[in-house]
Motif scaffolding. Structure first.
Motif, mmCIF file in Angstrom:
data_model
loop_
_atom_site.group_PDB
_atom_site.id
_atom_site.type_symbol
_atom_site.label_atom_id
_atom_site.label_comp_id
_atom_site.label_asym_id
_atom_site.label_seq_id
_atom_site.Cartn_x
_atom_site.Cartn_y
_atom_site.Cartn_z
ATOM 1 N N ARG A 51 28.946 72.632 17.197
ATOM 2 C CA ARG A 51 29.796 72.578 18.386
ATOM 3 C C ARG A 51 30.255 71.163 18.714
ATOM 4 N NH1 ARG A 51 31.763 77.410 18.686
ATOM 5 N NH2 ARG A 51 30.159 78.977 18.842
ATOM 6 N N LYS A 52 29.433 70.170 18.388
ATOM 7 C CA LYS A 52 29.793 68.789 18.722
ATOM 8 C C LYS A 52 28.954 67.835 17.892
ATOM 9 C CE LYS A 52 28.538 67.095 22.764
ATOM 10 N NZ LYS A 52 28.479 66.742 24.194
ATOM 11 N N MET A 53 29.550 66.707 17.506
ATOM 12 C CA MET A 53 28.831 65.658 16.795
ATOM 13 C C MET A 53 29.149 64.329 17.478
ATOM 14 S SD MET A 53 29.082 64.323 12.816
ATOM 15 C CE MET A 53 30.823 63.964 12.830
ATOM 16 N N THR A 54 28.107 63.607 17.857
ATOM 17 C CA THR A 54 28.256 62.259 18.388
ATOM 18 C C THR A 54 27.626 61.314 17.377
ATOM 19 O OG1 THR A 54 28.138 63.057 20.655
ATOM 20 C CG2 THR A 54 27.745 60.706 20.307
ATOM 21 N N VAL A 55 28.436 60.403 16.839
ATOM 22 C CA VAL A 55 27.970 59.465 15.821
ATOM 23 C C VAL A 55 27.721 58.116 16.482
ATOM 24 C CG1 VAL A 55 28.513 58.347 13.631
ATOM 25 C CG2 VAL A 55 29.349 60.653 14.076
ATOM 26 N N TYR A 56 26.567 57.532 16.170
ATOM 27 C CA TYR A 56 26.193 56.214 16.681
ATOM 28 C C TYR A 56 26.416 55.182 15.583
ATOM 29 C CZ TYR A 56 24.032 58.686 20.533
ATOM 30 O OH TYR A 56 23.812 59.481 21.629
ATOM 31 N N TYR A 57 27.247 54.174 15.880
ATOM 32 C CA TYR A 57 27.570 53.102 14.939
ATOM 33 C C TYR A 57 26.949 51.803 15.438
ATOM 34 C CZ TYR A 57 31.404 56.128 13.302
ATOM 35 O OH TYR A 57 32.149 57.151 12.809
ATOM 36 N N LYS A 58 26.565 50.949 14.488
ATOM 37 C CA LYS A 58 26.004 49.640 14.840
ATOM 38 C C LYS A 58 26.667 48.588 13.963
ATOM 39 C CE LYS A 58 21.543 49.495 15.573
ATOM 40 N NZ LYS A 58 20.089 49.427 15.368
ATOM 41 N N ASN A 59 27.001 47.428 14.557
ATOM 42 C CA ASN A 59 27.537 46.333 13.751
ATOM 43 C C ASN A 59 26.424 45.328 13.440
ATOM 44 O OD1 ASN A 59 27.221 44.813 16.079
ATOM 45 N ND2 ASN A 59 29.403 44.423 16.378
ATOM 46 N N LYS A 60 26.768 44.253 12.754
ATOM 47 C CA LYS A 60 25.760 43.256 12.346
ATOM 48 C C LYS A 60 25.121 42.554 13.537
ATOM 49 C CE LYS A 60 27.784 42.411 7.850
ATOM 50 N NZ LYS A 60 28.455 41.465 6.969
ATOM 51 N N LYS A 61 25.833 42.463 14.646
ATOM 52 C CA LYS A 61 25.290 41.811 15.842
ATOM 53 C C LYS A 61 24.405 42.751 16.662
ATOM 54 C CE LYS A 61 29.228 38.713 16.265
ATOM 55 N NZ LYS A 61 30.371 38.316 17.085
ATOM 56 N N GLY A 62 24.363 44.036 16.286
ATOM 57 C CA GLY A 62 23.531 44.996 17.002
ATOM 58 C C GLY A 62 24.263 45.791 18.070
ATOM 59 N N LYS A 63 25.565 45.560 18.219
ATOM 60 C CA LYS A 63 26.341 46.310 19.203
ATOM 61 C C LYS A 63 26.486 47.761 18.744
ATOM 62 C CE LYS A 63 30.730 46.540 21.582
ATOM 63 N NZ LYS A 63 32.107 46.078 21.663
ATOM 64 N N VAL A 64 26.242 48.697 19.653
ATOM 65 C CA VAL A 64 26.297 50.118 19.333
ATOM 66 C C VAL A 64 27.488 50.754 20.051
ATOM 67 C CG1 VAL A 64 25.081 52.328 19.525
ATOM 68 C CG2 VAL A 64 23.809 50.247 18.999
ATOM 69 N N ILE A 65 28.264 51.542 19.300
ATOM 70 C CA ILE A 65 29.339 52.333 19.888
ATOM 71 C C ILE A 65 29.186 53.770 19.384
ATOM 72 C CG2 ILE A 65 30.961 50.431 20.162
ATOM 73 C CD1 ILE A 65 32.385 51.354 17.651
ATOM 74 N N THR A 66 29.805 54.708 20.090
ATOM 75 C CA THR A 66 29.715 56.113 19.695
ATOM 76 C C THR A 66 31.098 56.724 19.587
ATOM 77 O OG1 THR A 66 29.566 56.907 21.971
ATOM 78 C CG2 THR A 66 27.486 56.406 20.853
ATOM 79 N N ARG A 67 31.187 57.775 18.786
ATOM 80 C CA ARG A 67 32.386 58.594 18.669
ATOM 81 C C ARG A 67 31.935 60.054 18.691
ATOM 82 N NH1 ARG A 67 34.377 54.543 19.758
ATOM 83 N NH2 ARG A 67 35.960 53.362 18.693
ATOM 84 N N THR A 68 32.640 60.882 19.467
ATOM 85 C CA THR A 68 32.300 62.294 19.574
ATOM 86 C C THR A 68 33.428 63.137 19.006
ATOM 87 O OG1 THR A 68 30.962 61.876 21.527
ATOM 88 C CG2 THR A 68 31.669 64.132 21.185
ATOM 89 N N VAL A 69 33.051 64.163 18.243
ATOM 90 C CA VAL A 69 34.014 65.057 17.606
ATOM 91 C C VAL A 69 33.616 66.500 17.911
ATOM 92 C CG1 VAL A 69 35.136 65.648 15.435
ATOM 93 C CG2 VAL A 69 34.078 63.426 15.689
ATOM 94 N N LYS A 70 34.628 67.336 18.171
ATOM 95 C CA LYS A 70 34.410 68.766 18.364
ATOM 96 C C LYS A 70 35.279 69.516 17.363
ATOM 97 C CE LYS A 70 33.283 68.513 23.247
ATOM 98 N NZ LYS A 70 33.602 68.973 24.596
ATOM 99 N N PRO A 71 34.886 70.739 16.991
ATOM 100 C CA PRO A 71 35.685 71.486 16.016
ATOM 101 C C PRO A 71 37.062 71.851 16.559
ATOM 102 C CG PRO A 71 33.843 72.814 16.807
ATOM 103 C CD PRO A 71 33.698 71.462 17.401
ATOM 104 N N LYS A 72 38.069 71.760 15.672
ATOM 105 C CA LYS A 72 39.430 72.099 16.061
ATOM 106 C C LYS A 72 39.854 73.447 15.499
ATOM 107 C CE LYS A 72 40.700 67.306 16.413
ATOM 108 N NZ LYS A 72 41.060 66.147 15.668
#
Length: 145
Positions: free
Chosen positions: A83-104
């Motif tokens: 139903r939903k996927m939230t991906v957690y990304y990290k860069n070399k400095k340790g900053k974390v961002i997320t992206r959420t996807v739902k089925p189309k």
């Protein structure tokens, strides 16, 4: 109490029960990138990162499929859908961002993906899944021809 108040209370009760039942049916699990987790008795959720264009386009993926050691695998899930996927990304400095996807569409219930983010590496996914409805099961399990 008069009939009008009883009717209003009954409608509110049905709405509250319906809302809580819908929320209770969904489950969420966190999976580290490149790993899998079994859900239910035979379905399996797999996450992977494709850094370059290859068999799949570059990006982050979550797939659900039927897995049985005796009978083998089936590319279609038998009980649950994504139903939903939230991906957690990290860069070399340790900053974390997320992206959420739902089925189309109907294939999104079995495979979710999101594009690669330059300078960031995905390290985990939070996946929400539910049991298939009868309509979804008919579409997924029956041949397309």
């Amino acid at each position: 109490m008069n009939m009008r108040k009883i009717l209003i209370l009954l409608v509110l009760l049905v709405a509250v029960v319906g809302f809580t039942m819908g929320q209770a049916c969904a489950a969420t699990t966190t999976i580290k990138m490149g790993n899998h987790k079994d859900v239910g008795s035979k379905d399996r959720i797999l996450t992977f990162y494709q850094p370059k264009d290859a068999q799949n386009a570059k990006g982050v993926y979550a797939a659900i499929f039927y897995h049985d050691k005796k009978k083998g695998d089936d590319f279609r899930p038998h009980t649950y859908v994504l139903r939903k996927m939230t991906v957690y990304y990290k860069n070399k400095k340790g900053k974390v961002i997320t992206r959420t996807v739902k089925p189309k569409n109907i294939s999104g219930l079995m495979l979710l993906s999101t594009k690669k983010i330059s300078g960031y590496t995905p390290y985990k996914s939070k996946i929400t899944y539910t049991k298939m409805t009868k309509k979804e099961k008919n579409v997924i399990m029956n041949p397309l021809f």
